[in-house]
Design an enzyme around this catalytic site. Structure first.
Site, PDB file in Angstrom:
ATOM      1  N   ARG A 131       0.846  -1.199   0.000  1.00  0.00           N
ATOM      2  CA  ARG A 131       0.000   0.000   0.000  1.00  0.00           C
ATOM      3  C   ARG A 131       0.877   1.242   0.000  1.00  0.00           C
ATOM      4  O   ARG A 131       1.767   1.374   0.838  1.00  0.00           O
ATOM      5  CB  ARG A 131      -0.884  -0.044   1.252  1.00  0.00           C
ATOM      6  CG  ARG A 131      -1.920   1.023   1.338  1.00  0.00           C
ATOM      7  CD  ARG A 131      -2.948   0.697   2.412  1.00  0.00           C
ATOM      8  NE  ARG A 131      -3.829  -0.393   2.001  1.00  0.00           N
ATOM      9  CZ  ARG A 131      -5.104  -0.527   2.379  1.00  0.00           C
ATOM     10  NH1 ARG A 131      -5.638   0.367   3.192  1.00  0.00           N
ATOM     11  NH2 ARG A 131      -5.832  -1.546   1.974  1.00  0.00           N
ATOM     12  N   LYS A 162       1.829  -7.187   5.431  1.00  0.00           N
ATOM     13  CA  LYS A 162       1.455  -6.043   4.610  1.00  0.00           C
ATOM     14  C   LYS A 162       2.626  -5.086   4.531  1.00  0.00           C
ATOM     15  O   LYS A 162       3.408  -4.954   5.477  1.00  0.00           O
ATOM     16  CB  LYS A 162       0.271  -5.295   5.247  1.00  0.00           C
ATOM     17  CG  LYS A 162      -0.558  -4.512   4.251  1.00  0.00           C
ATOM     18  CD  LYS A 162      -1.610  -5.403   3.624  1.00  0.00           C
ATOM     19  CE  LYS A 162      -2.590  -4.636   2.771  1.00  0.00           C
ATOM     20  NZ  LYS A 162      -3.719  -5.511   2.361  1.00  0.00           N
ATOM     21  N   PRO A 197      -0.101  -6.436  -5.226  1.00  0.00           N
ATOM     22  CA  PRO A 197      -0.667  -5.084  -5.334  1.00  0.00           C
ATOM     23  C   PRO A 197      -1.677  -4.785  -4.229  1.00  0.00           C
ATOM     24  O   PRO A 197      -2.260  -5.689  -3.656  1.00  0.00           O
ATOM     25  CB  PRO A 197      -1.357  -5.095  -6.705  1.00  0.00           C
ATOM     26  CG  PRO A 197      -1.510  -6.523  -7.083  1.00  0.00           C
ATOM     27  CD  PRO A 197      -0.566  -7.346  -6.272  1.00  0.00           C
ATOM     28  N   ASP A 198      -1.868  -3.521  -3.950  1.00  0.00           N
ATOM     29  CA  ASP A 198      -2.863  -3.068  -2.975  1.00  0.00           C
ATOM     30  C   ASP A 198      -3.210  -1.616  -3.315  1.00  0.00           C
ATOM     31  O   ASP A 198      -2.820  -1.124  -4.379  1.00  0.00           O
ATOM     32  CB  ASP A 198      -2.297  -3.213  -1.544  1.00  0.00           C
ATOM     33  CG  ASP A 198      -3.388  -3.248  -0.480  1.00  0.00           C
ATOM     34  OD1 ASP A 198      -3.978  -4.311  -0.292  1.00  0.00           O
ATOM     35  OD2 ASP A 198      -3.673  -2.196   0.130  1.00  0.00           O
ATOM     36  N   SER A 221      -4.746  -9.026  -9.759  1.00  0.00           N
ATOM     37  CA  SER A 221      -5.611  -9.777  -8.839  1.00  0.00           C
ATOM     38  C   SER A 221      -6.993  -9.148  -8.692  1.00  0.00           C
ATOM     39  O   SER A 221      -7.894  -9.764  -8.104  1.00  0.00           O
ATOM     40  CB  SER A 221      -4.938  -9.878  -7.462  1.00  0.00           C
ATOM     41  OG  SER A 221      -4.669  -8.584  -6.953  1.00  0.00           O
ATOM     42  N   GLY A 259     -16.267   3.808  -3.383  1.00  0.00           N
ATOM     43  CA  GLY A 259     -14.927   3.522  -3.898  1.00  0.00           C
ATOM     44  C   GLY A 259     -14.979   2.879  -5.274  1.00  0.00           C
ATOM     45  O   GLY A 259     -15.362   1.719  -5.422  1.00  0.00           O
ATOM     46  N   ALA A 296     -13.424   1.157  -0.512  1.00  0.00           N
ATOM     47  CA  ALA A 296     -12.384   2.188  -0.415  1.00  0.00           C
ATOM     48  C   ALA A 296     -11.438   1.812   0.727  1.00  0.00           C
ATOM     49  O   ALA A 296     -11.271   0.633   1.014  1.00  0.00           O
ATOM     50  CB  ALA A 296     -13.027   3.555  -0.190  1.00  0.00           C
ATOM     51  N   ALA A 355     -13.257  -3.719   0.827  1.00  0.00           N
ATOM     52  CA  ALA A 355     -12.341  -2.888   1.623  1.00  0.00           C
ATOM     53  C   ALA A 355     -11.836  -3.702   2.812  1.00  0.00           C
ATOM     54  O   ALA A 355     -12.581  -4.485   3.401  1.00  0.00           O
ATOM     55  CB  ALA A 355     -13.050  -1.630   2.107  1.00  0.00           C
ATOM     56  N   ASN A 356     -10.575  -3.524   3.147  1.00  0.00           N
ATOM     57  CA  ASN A 356     -10.000  -4.193   4.319  1.00  0.00           C
ATOM     58  C   ASN A 356     -10.303  -3.376   5.572  1.00  0.00           C
ATOM     59  O   ASN A 356     -10.345  -2.151   5.525  1.00  0.00           O
ATOM     60  CB  ASN A 356      -8.480  -4.331   4.153  1.00  0.00           C
ATOM     61  CG  ASN A 356      -8.105  -5.356   3.101  1.00  0.00           C
ATOM     62  OD1 ASN A 356      -8.492  -6.513   3.182  1.00  0.00           O
ATOM     63  ND2 ASN A 356      -7.364  -4.924   2.086  1.00  0.00           N
TER      64      ASN A 356
HETATM   65  N1  PHE Z   1      -4.020  -6.568  -1.752  1.00  0.00           N
HETATM   66  C1  PHE Z   1      -5.009  -7.559  -1.816  1.00  0.00           C
HETATM   67  C2  PHE Z   1      -5.474  -8.003  -0.439  1.00  0.00           C
HETATM   68  O1  PHE Z   1      -5.545  -7.196   0.465  1.00  0.00           O
HETATM   69  C3  PHE Z   1      -4.724  -8.648  -2.782  1.00  0.00           C
HETATM   70  C4  PHE Z   1      -3.417  -9.408  -2.928  1.00  0.00           C
HETATM   71  C5  PHE Z   1      -2.298  -9.319  -2.130  1.00  0.00           C
HETATM   72  C6  PHE Z   1      -3.386 -10.278  -3.932  1.00  0.00           C
HETATM   73  C7  PHE Z   1      -1.198 -10.120  -2.332  1.00  0.00           C
HETATM   74  C8  PHE Z   1      -2.314 -11.072  -4.164  1.00  0.00           C
HETATM   75  C9  PHE Z   1      -1.194 -10.994  -3.352  1.00  0.00           C
HETATM   76  O2  PHE Z   1      -5.850  -9.108  -0.207  1.00  0.00           O
END
Ligand code: PHE
Length: 341
Positions: A40, A76, A114-115, A146, A174, A231, A253-254
């Site tokens: 991120r 992360k 990616p994030d 992804s 978002g 978002a 969203a996380n």
């Molecule tokens: N960033 C995404 C998540 O929070 C997805 C992801 C991360 C995909 C790492 C593949 C590898 O889950």
């Protein structure tokens, strides 16, 4: 959610050699297998807010991997940018190399992807400094972007929550990598969409889908069959929950809950909340399925759709035990951890 005690295996904060920016990698757990979690790059008022986010997000990634049945722990990467800071192409490239160096220093205990603020297109640049990268292009032996798989998992969860989309009133907060794919799918399935995004430049793209552009406040107080948070986290505060008029919430969203007690507030208000760490697992399920278990595309997508079945089981367990879906999901995770998954 943040454990008040120190719960992480490793937290690395290093000044990027090239950019001077803080590169934070939080490894929450490698007990189920190597930690996996996205990278991120985002503005924070102060860098320590990014550190706090990395701690929360990496812990959520452990929940995500475990409940999805993956042999990964959670981690992360967060690079907090000072307010207003912009990265030109050269500095961005340097930052991706700084990130790669820090990840490489963890010796395979953490893999990135990616994030928010990065995309699959950035991963080959990170990979110039470390091999521990998911979501490289297909040609490079990776699983690619992804976001479509994450969206597929959210759609499976939404089907469990509200069945058919035709004529449903759906609110989306978002319109980013995942949100925009969801919006397209839902629009073509006949949903009536109200969408907000922090970037007013996205209004035209939203309206082109036949969706209604609105402020986030409007979406959060609209009468909806389902609200989709897509978002950044922490959107569901006590104040927001008091004003909600939706029947259910499920989105990618996380860390949607401002604090764990919000799950109880939602339950008391009769709003079904599908746990975010399950709904959002499609990206990691797909990436891990293709890159670790060497599944083909269709097999990996079928596994992603299993998120809908897992959610149905969690909701049934919640109903049976008269607890919140969040509590039922936590019990399921504890059971899997105890069983050595
Ligand atoms: N960033 C995404 C998540 O929070 C997805 C992801 C991360 C995909 C790492 C593949 C590898 O889950």
């Amino acid at each position: 959610m943040v454990n008040p005690d120190f719960a992480h295996e490793d937290v690395v904060v290093r000044r990027g050699r090239r950019t001077g920016l803080p590169v934070i990698v939080a490894v929450h757990s490698t007990a189920p297998g190597p930690a996996l979690g996205g990278c991120r790059v985002l503005h924070y008022p102060v860098w320590t807010d990014g550190l706090a986010d990395a701690l929360r997000l990496s812990a959520a990634m452990t929940d995500k991997s475990v409940i999805a049945g993956l042999r990964h722990g959670g981690g992360k990467t967060v690079v907090p940018l000072p307010p207003g800071a912009e990265l030109d192409a050269r500095r961005r490239r340097n930052l991706l190399h700084d990130i790669g160096d820090v990840i490489d220093g963890l010796g395979g205990r953490y893999f990135t992807g990616p994030d928010v603020g990065t995309s699959a297109g950035d991963m080959p640049v990170v990979a110039e400094r470390t091999a521990n990268v998911f979501c490289l292009p297909r040609e490079a032996g990776g699983s690619g972007d992804s976001s479509p798989a994450t969206a597929e998992g959210v759609l499976a969860a939404l089907r469990t929550v509200c069945g058919d989309f035709d004529g449903r009133a759906v609110g989306l907060v978002g319109f980013g990598h995942v949100g925009s794919i969801l919006a397209r799918e839902l629009a073509s399935a006949g949903a009536r969409l109200t969408i907000s995004d922090a970037d007013p430049g996205r209004r035209a793209g939203i309206e082109a889908l036949g969706a209604r552009w609105a402020s986030t406040e409007e979406v959060l107080t609209a009468e909806l069959d389902v609200l989709i948070p897509a978002a950044v986290g922490g959107m569901l505060t006590d104040e927001v929950v008091a004003g909600l008029r939706c029947a259910a919430i499920a989105g990618p969203a996380n860390n949607q809950l401002a604090h764990p007690g919000i799950a109880d507030r939602l339950h008391e208000r009769g709003i079904l909340w599908a746990p975010d760490f399950l709904v959002s697992a499609g990206g990691v399920v797909y990436a891990s399925g293709v890159e670790v278990d060497l599944l083909g595309h269709e097999e990996a997508i079928a596994r992603v759709r299993g998120i809908g079945d897992t959610l149905a089981e969690v909701l049934a367990a919640a109903e049976r035990d008269a607890i919140t879906p969040y509590a039922a999901a936590r019990r399921r995770i504890e059971g899997l951890v105890a069983a050595g998954r």
